[in-house]
Design a protein around this motif. Structure first.
Motif, PDB file in Angstrom:
ATOM      1  N   GLU A   1      89.985 -34.113  29.728  1.00  0.00           N
ATOM      2  CA  GLU A   1      90.851 -34.538  30.827  1.00  0.00           C
ATOM      3  C   GLU A   1      92.327 -34.377  30.478  1.00  0.00           C
ATOM      4  OE1 GLU A   1      89.476 -38.117  33.012  1.00  0.00           O
ATOM      5  OE2 GLU A   1      87.883 -38.165  31.519  1.00  0.00           O
TER       6      GLU A   1
ATOM      7  N   GLY B   1      79.741 -27.773  38.135  1.00  0.00           N
ATOM      8  CA  GLY B   1      79.614 -29.194  38.411  1.00  0.00           C
ATOM      9  C   GLY B   1      78.345 -29.497  39.182  1.00  0.00           C
TER      10      GLY B   1
ATOM     11  N   LEU C   1      85.116 -35.523  47.473  1.00  0.00           N
ATOM     12  CA  LEU C   1      85.443 -36.444  46.378  1.00  0.00           C
ATOM     13  C   LEU C   1      84.596 -37.707  46.433  1.00  0.00           C
ATOM     14  CD1 LEU C   1      89.337 -36.169  46.261  1.00  0.00           C
ATOM     15  CD2 LEU C   1      87.654 -35.041  44.792  1.00  0.00           C
TER      16      LEU C   1
ATOM     17  N   THR D   1      79.330 -26.728  42.843  1.00  0.00           N
ATOM     18  CA  THR D   1      80.783 -26.723  42.700  1.00  0.00           C
ATOM     19  C   THR D   1      81.173 -26.291  41.288  1.00  0.00           C
ATOM     20  OG1 THR D   1      80.852 -29.039  41.983  1.00  0.00           O
ATOM     21  CG2 THR D   1      80.998 -28.604  44.351  1.00  0.00           C
TER      22      THR D   1
ATOM     23  N   ALA E   1      83.399 -27.518  38.304  1.00  0.00           N
ATOM     24  CA  ALA E   1      84.021 -28.774  37.880  1.00  0.00           C
ATOM     25  C   ALA E   1      85.093 -28.571  36.818  1.00  0.00           C
ATOM     26  CB  ALA E   1      82.954 -29.735  37.362  1.00  0.00           C
TER      27      ALA E   1
ATOM     28  N   LEU F   1      88.868 -30.228  32.864  1.00  0.00           N
ATOM     29  CA  LEU F   1      88.066 -30.804  33.935  1.00  0.00           C
ATOM     30  C   LEU F   1      88.904 -30.878  35.203  1.00  0.00           C
ATOM     31  CD1 LEU F   1      85.205 -32.118  34.321  1.00  0.00           C
ATOM     32  CD2 LEU F   1      86.354 -34.324  34.052  1.00  0.00           C
TER      33      LEU F   1
ATOM     34  N   GLU G   1      86.658 -34.873  39.197  1.00  0.00           N
ATOM     35  CA  GLU G   1      85.279 -34.558  38.822  1.00  0.00           C
ATOM     36  C   GLU G   1      84.807 -35.484  37.714  1.00  0.00           C
ATOM     37  OE1 GLU G   1      83.110 -32.567  40.041  1.00  0.00           O
ATOM     38  OE2 GLU G   1      84.270 -31.286  41.386  1.00  0.00           O
ATOM     39  N   ASP G   2      83.492 -35.690  37.676  1.00  0.00           N
ATOM     40  CA  ASP G   2      82.909 -36.408  36.546  1.00  0.00           C
ATOM     41  C   ASP G   2      82.279 -35.371  35.615  1.00  0.00           C
ATOM     42  OD1 ASP G   2      80.795 -35.701  38.129  1.00  0.00           O
ATOM     43  OD2 ASP G   2      80.141 -37.738  38.573  1.00  0.00           O
TER      44      ASP G   2
ATOM     45  N   SER H   1      82.264 -35.289  32.507  1.00  0.00           N
ATOM     46  CA  SER H   1      83.118 -35.007  31.355  1.00  0.00           C
ATOM     47  C   SER H   1      82.310 -34.938  30.067  1.00  0.00           C
ATOM     48  CB  SER H   1      84.220 -36.055  31.233  1.00  0.00           C
ATOM     49  OG  SER H   1      83.675 -37.366  31.186  1.00  0.00           O
TER      50      SER H   1
END
Length: 300
Positions: free
Chosen positions: A39, A59, A102, A124, A126, A144, A148-149, A151
Motif C-alpha cells: 500500500e 482482484g 467500491l 478486476t 487490483a 495495490l 482494493e483489499d 493485500s
C-alpha cells in the motif's frame, strides 16, 4: 538461501531505513529484495530503484449491471447486504440500477436474484507486481489499487516473484521489508522465513505493537530478534522495549540513536556514492546501525 524480514508491528519505526542500509552492506553476498508494504512501498525510493517490468495483479470479481437489460425492479438491491446497488441512469420509461464497485463484495447474490439476467460478475485488476533494479540488487514490490483489499495475496505474489529472481541469480539472501501491523500482509511476509527483525521505537505504542509482532511470529514458528531505533528519544520508552525483550527472551541486537545522518546516508547511496566513502562519515546513528546489522548477520 536465507530469508530475513524487517518488521515493526507499526509504521514509522525506521524499518525501511534499516532495511535499505542493511541491503547496501549485504550486497556483496548477492541479494534480492522484496518490499511487502504493497500500500506504500518505500524501499524502492530509498534504494533509488528503476522499474524494469510489471504485471497486473488480478482482484476479485464485482457485479456489473447491463443498463440495456435492467428494468429497475429492485430485486438486486433488496438482496444486497452491502448497500452496493445504487441508482443508475434514469429515464421516463425505465429507471435502472447500477453497482458501486467500491462497496460490492463480490458475493454474487444479485446475479442469482435478478429475474432478467441483467447482472454478471466481472474480474478486476487490483494492482500490479513490479520488478526493478537498484545498486544493491533486484527489487520486487507491489502497488495495490486504492480501495482494493487482497493485500495479503499481493504480498504473496511479491515474495514469490522475489524468490524466483533470487534463485535465478543464485543469491545468498532474500531481504524483505515488511508492512506495518500484524494483519494478513504481515502474515504473508513473515511465513516461512529464517529471521524476523522487529524494529521498535521507544514509545508505548512501539512496545505494544512489537509485543503483538512477537506473538504472531511465534505462532508461525519464526525466530524473532529486536533492534531499538531512535533509542535516545525516550529513556522510559527505551526501557519498556528492553524489558519486553528480556521478558520474552529476545535478543536485543542493537540500539540506534536518532540521527538525521542515516537519511542523508541513504540519499547519498541512492545517488551513486561509494559505500566506503559514505560509511567513513562515522555518525553515531550509522555506527550503531552497522553494529546491529552485524549482529543480524551473526544470527543468520
Amino acid at each position: 538461501m536465507k530469508t530475513v524480514v524487517f518488521a515493526s508491528g507499526k509504521g514509522g519505526t525506521g524499518k525501511t531505513t534499516l532495511t535499505a542500509l542493511a541491503s547496501h552492506l549485504w550486497a556483496r553476498w548477492g541479494i534480492a529484495l522484496a518490499d511487502c508494504d504493497v500500500e506504500a512501498a518505500n524501499l524502492p525510493i530509498a534504494l533509488g530503484a528503476q522499474e524494469r517490468s510489471s504485471r497486473p495483479f488480478a482482484g476479485g470479481a464485482v457485479a456489473v449491471i447491463d443498463q440495456d437489460v435492467c428494468r429497475g425492479c429492485g430485486a438486486c438491491a433488496r438482496v444486497c447486504r452491502f448497500d452496493a446497488i445504487v441508482q443508475g441512469s434514469e429515464s421516463f420509461v425505465r429507471p435502472t440500477l447500477a453497482v458501486d464497485p467500491l462497496a460490492c463484495e463480490g458475493c454474487g447474490a444479485c446475479v442469482v436474484q435478478c429475474p432478467d439476467s441483467a447482472i454478471a460478475m466481472v474480474s478486476t485488476i487490483a494492482g500490479r507486481v513490479v520488478t526493478a533494479t537498484s545498486v544493491v540488487g533486484p527489487v520486487v514490490y507491489g502497488e495495490l489499487v486504492p480501495g482494493e483489499d487482497l493485500s495479503g495475496k499481493l504480498v504473496t505474489e511479491v515474495r514469490g516473484a522475489a524468490l524466483e529472481i533470487a534463485k535465478r541469480d543464485g543469491a545468498d539472501l532474500l531481504v524483505v521489508d515488511g508492512p506495518p501491523g500484524v494483519g494478513c500482509p504481515v502474515i504473508a511476509s513473515v511465513t516461512n522465513t529464517d529471521l524476523v527483525v522487529g524494529v521498535a521505537e521507544p514509545t508505548v505504542s512501539g512496545e505494544h505493537d512489537l509485543s503483538r509482532l512477537v506473538t504472531l511470529a511465534r505462532r508461525l514458528g519464526v525466530r524473532v530478534a529486536v533492534v531499538l531505533n531512535k533509542a535516545d528519544l525516550s529513556a522510559e520508552g527505551a526501557e519498556r522495549v528492553r524489558h519486553l525483550a528480556r521478558t520474552e527472551g529476545l535478543a536485543l541486537l542493537g540500539e540506534i540513536p536518532f540521527d538525521y545522518a542515516l537519511a542523508r546516508t541513504l540519499e547519498a547511496l541512492a545517488a551513486g556514492a561509494a559505500l566506503e566513502d559514505v560509511l567513513a562519515t562515522g555518525s553515531p546513528g550509522l555506527a550503531a546501525a552497522r553494529e546491529a546489522i552485524a549482529a543480524i548477520e551473526t544470527l543468520l
